[in-house]
Design a protein around this motif. Structure first.
Motif, PDB file in Angstrom:
ATOM      1  N   CYS A  61      -5.631  -0.841   0.894  1.00  0.00           N
ATOM      2  CA  CYS A  61      -5.474   0.121  -0.202  1.00  0.00           C
ATOM      3  C   CYS A  61      -5.970  -0.438  -1.532  1.00  0.00           C
ATOM      4  O   CYS A  61      -5.667   0.124  -2.586  1.00  0.00           O
ATOM      5  CB  CYS A  61      -4.005   0.513  -0.338  1.00  0.00           C
ATOM      6  SG  CYS A  61      -2.909  -0.895  -0.689  1.00  0.00           S
ATOM      7  N   PRO A  79      -0.972   5.599   0.182  1.00  0.00           N
ATOM      8  CA  PRO A  79      -1.576   4.546  -0.646  1.00  0.00           C
ATOM      9  C   PRO A  79      -2.003   5.071  -2.013  1.00  0.00           C
ATOM     10  O   PRO A  79      -3.180   5.155  -2.337  1.00  0.00           O
ATOM     11  CB  PRO A  79      -2.773   4.088   0.193  1.00  0.00           C
ATOM     12  CG  PRO A  79      -3.140   5.277   1.006  1.00  0.00           C
ATOM     13  CD  PRO A  79      -1.854   6.015   1.279  1.00  0.00           C
ATOM     14  N   CYS A 136       5.378  -0.198   6.266  1.00  0.00           N
ATOM     15  CA  CYS A 136       4.415   0.900   6.314  1.00  0.00           C
ATOM     16  C   CYS A 136       3.925   1.142   7.732  1.00  0.00           C
ATOM     17  O   CYS A 136       3.497   0.209   8.427  1.00  0.00           O
ATOM     18  CB  CYS A 136       3.213   0.590   5.423  1.00  0.00           C
ATOM     19  SG  CYS A 136       3.545   0.737   3.656  1.00  0.00           S
ATOM     20  N   CYS A 187       3.292   5.568   4.480  1.00  0.00           N
ATOM     21  CA  CYS A 187       2.991   5.082   3.131  1.00  0.00           C
ATOM     22  C   CYS A 187       1.773   5.812   2.590  1.00  0.00           C
ATOM     23  O   CYS A 187       0.703   5.788   3.200  1.00  0.00           O
ATOM     24  CB  CYS A 187       2.720   3.574   3.145  1.00  0.00           C
ATOM     25  SG  CYS A 187       4.199   2.603   3.469  1.00  0.00           S
ATOM     26  N   CYS A 226       0.799  -1.222   0.000  1.00  0.00           N
ATOM     27  CA  CYS A 226       0.000   0.000   0.000  1.00  0.00           C
ATOM     28  C   CYS A 226       0.831   1.270   0.000  1.00  0.00           C
ATOM     29  O   CYS A 226       0.358   2.340   0.381  1.00  0.00           O
ATOM     30  CB  CYS A 226      -0.952  -0.007   1.201  1.00  0.00           C
ATOM     31  SG  CYS A 226      -2.207  -1.300   1.107  1.00  0.00           S
TER      32      CYS A 226
END
Length: 531
Positions: free
Chosen positions: A384, A311, A189, A309, A103
């Motif tokens: 995600c 996404p 993440c 992260c 993601c």
């Protein structure tokens, strides 16, 4: 620098190897393990991971050679108890920077390299066995869970493994240490569930137990080659200090996480949810037991990079292109998705569950023509995940053919009837005719009739078919034949009675009507060319 150290540096320069007198800032982690080759012979392997990105503030590379100490449980380690293993450049490789979660994308400046040093050694059996260790300084100053975070006096590392002795049971020294199978993802993440199989394989089939453990400190920033130098030679003997954790962190809670990161002691699977970006030093230990007796513990010392992260995942089934229309039931679908790592296609066949694929750009054959909703899920099963759809019109080619259904002459005008037939022309088709000089000139009927071309000697009719996104056309060209010429050969038989053979010399005709002047009428059309 003392004279002996100076001479060593000069000799190292002659050999082309490194002579380090200051701390380094490159260690990401590593491990040491061994394989029993038979008798007292062992293959010893050291893996070292270094940061090759900007966090390696001094730009330190791998050592040209490493010094692995061998300790039998008593005294100190002398120079004769050191394995010196040179670096072979072919044993240096990049570690793929991938996330354990699809993601997000890893930080662009994250760079990890691996070097492998290995050699064989003879280790005679004794009651204690042998400790094999390598020490090096220093770790990255950017490590978030260790003391002196951001400073210059950063902890180093000691990689340690144990070859069992005879006191641990008969044949215990004929042991190979367990080997971890996969390197954890170097980037993780934040605020996403994390799962990773960190299991090892033991060549001897011993029972393995996994745990988090504290990485060991080692080396320093002092001069010389002593225990406080960047590259101790020989290394120090046990016991070793754990790396100094910052408050709030420990060997069993090495990463800011909720739920806390944990490792299954039986399977070696690591789970949890890191929730704070940073770089974290972590130790993962695997202990091997034989008949309930602890033989050894092997530790992997590693640095996890937890990152935020974004996404930025987009699923996008490419629209059907003109080249993909009306070419049959087999198509290759284009995938215009972004930042995906796994894919799930459904080709939209009603009542079918096997019309699926996990390829990036699959080729599929639909069972029948039709309109289908194609669905693509990117990163299926992840938070995600993203979905897109597109309608694909799957039909065979349109192949029209003009058929001349009828012809008549009306008051000297030539009148024709038409129809169109061919592949992929159904009730949904849009049909447009253009009769050129004919009257009427246009029609949208499937089978137009009574198209009057007068006495035109040549003309052209065109039909345009649009169906299921496809457009094709067909043209019929007509050239009037030459006018018929009726010619009968002159009489060539005389005084032969009432029966006579006629010779027909007519041209450009297929049907004939004869009248013999006897008041009986002509022969039916087509009954004879030469009566």
């Amino acid at each position: 620098m003392n004279l002996s150290r100076l001479l060593k540096c000069v000799w190292a320069a002659v050999l082309g190897s490194a002579c380090l007198v200051a701390g380094a800032t490159h260690l990401v982690g590593g491990e040491i393990y061994y394989t029993h080759l038979g008798g007292s012979e062992y293959l010893v392997t050291l893996k070292v991971y270094r940061d090759c990105g900007p966090a390696n503030t001094l730009g330190t590379g791998f050592d040209d050679q490493v010094y692995i100490g061998m300790w039998d449980g008593s005294g100190t380690i002398g120079f004769n108890d050191v394995l010196t293993i040179p670096l072979t450049q072919s044993n240096v490789s990049s570690v793929p920077v991938v996330l354990g979660n699809p993601c997000g994308t890893p930080p662009p400046d994250l760079c990890i390299e691996q070097a492998i040093y290995s050699t064989t050694v003879t280790l005679p059996a004794n009651a204690y066995g042998w400790d094999l260790m390598w020490q090096r300084c220093c770790r990255n100053p950017s490590i978030s869970n260790l003391q002196n975070f951001g400073g210059t006096e950063n902890p180093g590392a000691t990689f340690l493994t144990h070859v069992p002795g005879t006191s641990q049971g008969a044949g215990a020294s004929n042991n190979s240490s367990p080997v971890f199978q996969e390197l954890p993802p170097v980037a993780v993440c934040a605020n996403f569930d994390f799962t990773w199989d960190h299991s090892a394989i033991d060549p001897d089939g011993d029972e393995l137990v996994y745990s988090f453990c504290a990485p060991l400190d080692g080396g320093g920033t002092g001069g010389g080659n002593g225990y406080d130098s960047p590259v101790p030679n020989p290394p120090a003997t046990p016991p070793y200090n754990d790396v100094p954790y910052l408050n709030g962190y420990s060997a069993t809670y090495p990463i800011a996480s909720d739920p806390a990161m944990e490792i299954d002691p039986v399977t070696g699977v690591i789970t949890g949810m890191p929730n704070q970006p940073g770089q974290y030093a972590i130790g993962i230990c695997v202990s091997e037991y034989r008949n309930g007796e602890l033989l050894s513990t092997t530790m992997r010392d590693f640095q996890f990079n937890v990152t935020l992260c974004d996404p930025n995942i987009q699923s996008l089934v490419a629209d059907q292109t003109p080249a993909q229309l009306c070419v049959g039931e087999t198509l290759t679908l284009d995938n215009n998705s972004q930042n995906g790592t796994s894919y799930s296609w459904d080709f939209g066949v009603p009542g079918m569950t096997t019309d699926v694929s996990d390829e990036f750009e699959p080729t599929y054959t639909w069972p029948t023509p039709g309109d289908f909703i194609v669905t693509l899920v990117v990163n299926p099963g992840w938070p995600c995940a993203d979905t897109s759809e597109a309608i694909y019109m799957v039909y065979p080619p349109v192949e029209p053919q003009i058929v001349l259904e009828g012809f008549s002459c009306e008051d000297g005008d030539e009148v024709f009837d038409f129809s169109v037939e061919g592949n992929n022309i159904d009730e949904f088709a849009d049909i447009q005719w253009d009769f050129g000089v004919g009257s009427p000139t246009l029609s949208n009927l499937e089978s137009p009739s009574n198209i009057n071309y007068g006495d035109a000697s040549s003309w052209e009719a065109t039909v345009y078919i649009e169906n299921h996104g496809c457009t094709e056309e067909a043209t019929f060209n007509y050239d009037s034949p030459a006018d018929p010429v009726a010619v009968v050969e002159d009489q060539y038989q005389f005084c032969t009675g009432l029966t006579f053979d006629f010779v027909n010399l007519s041209e450009n005709a297929e049907v004939y009507i004869w009248d013999f002047g006897d008041g009986q009428g002509g022969l039916p059309a087509g009954t004879s060319t030469d009566p």
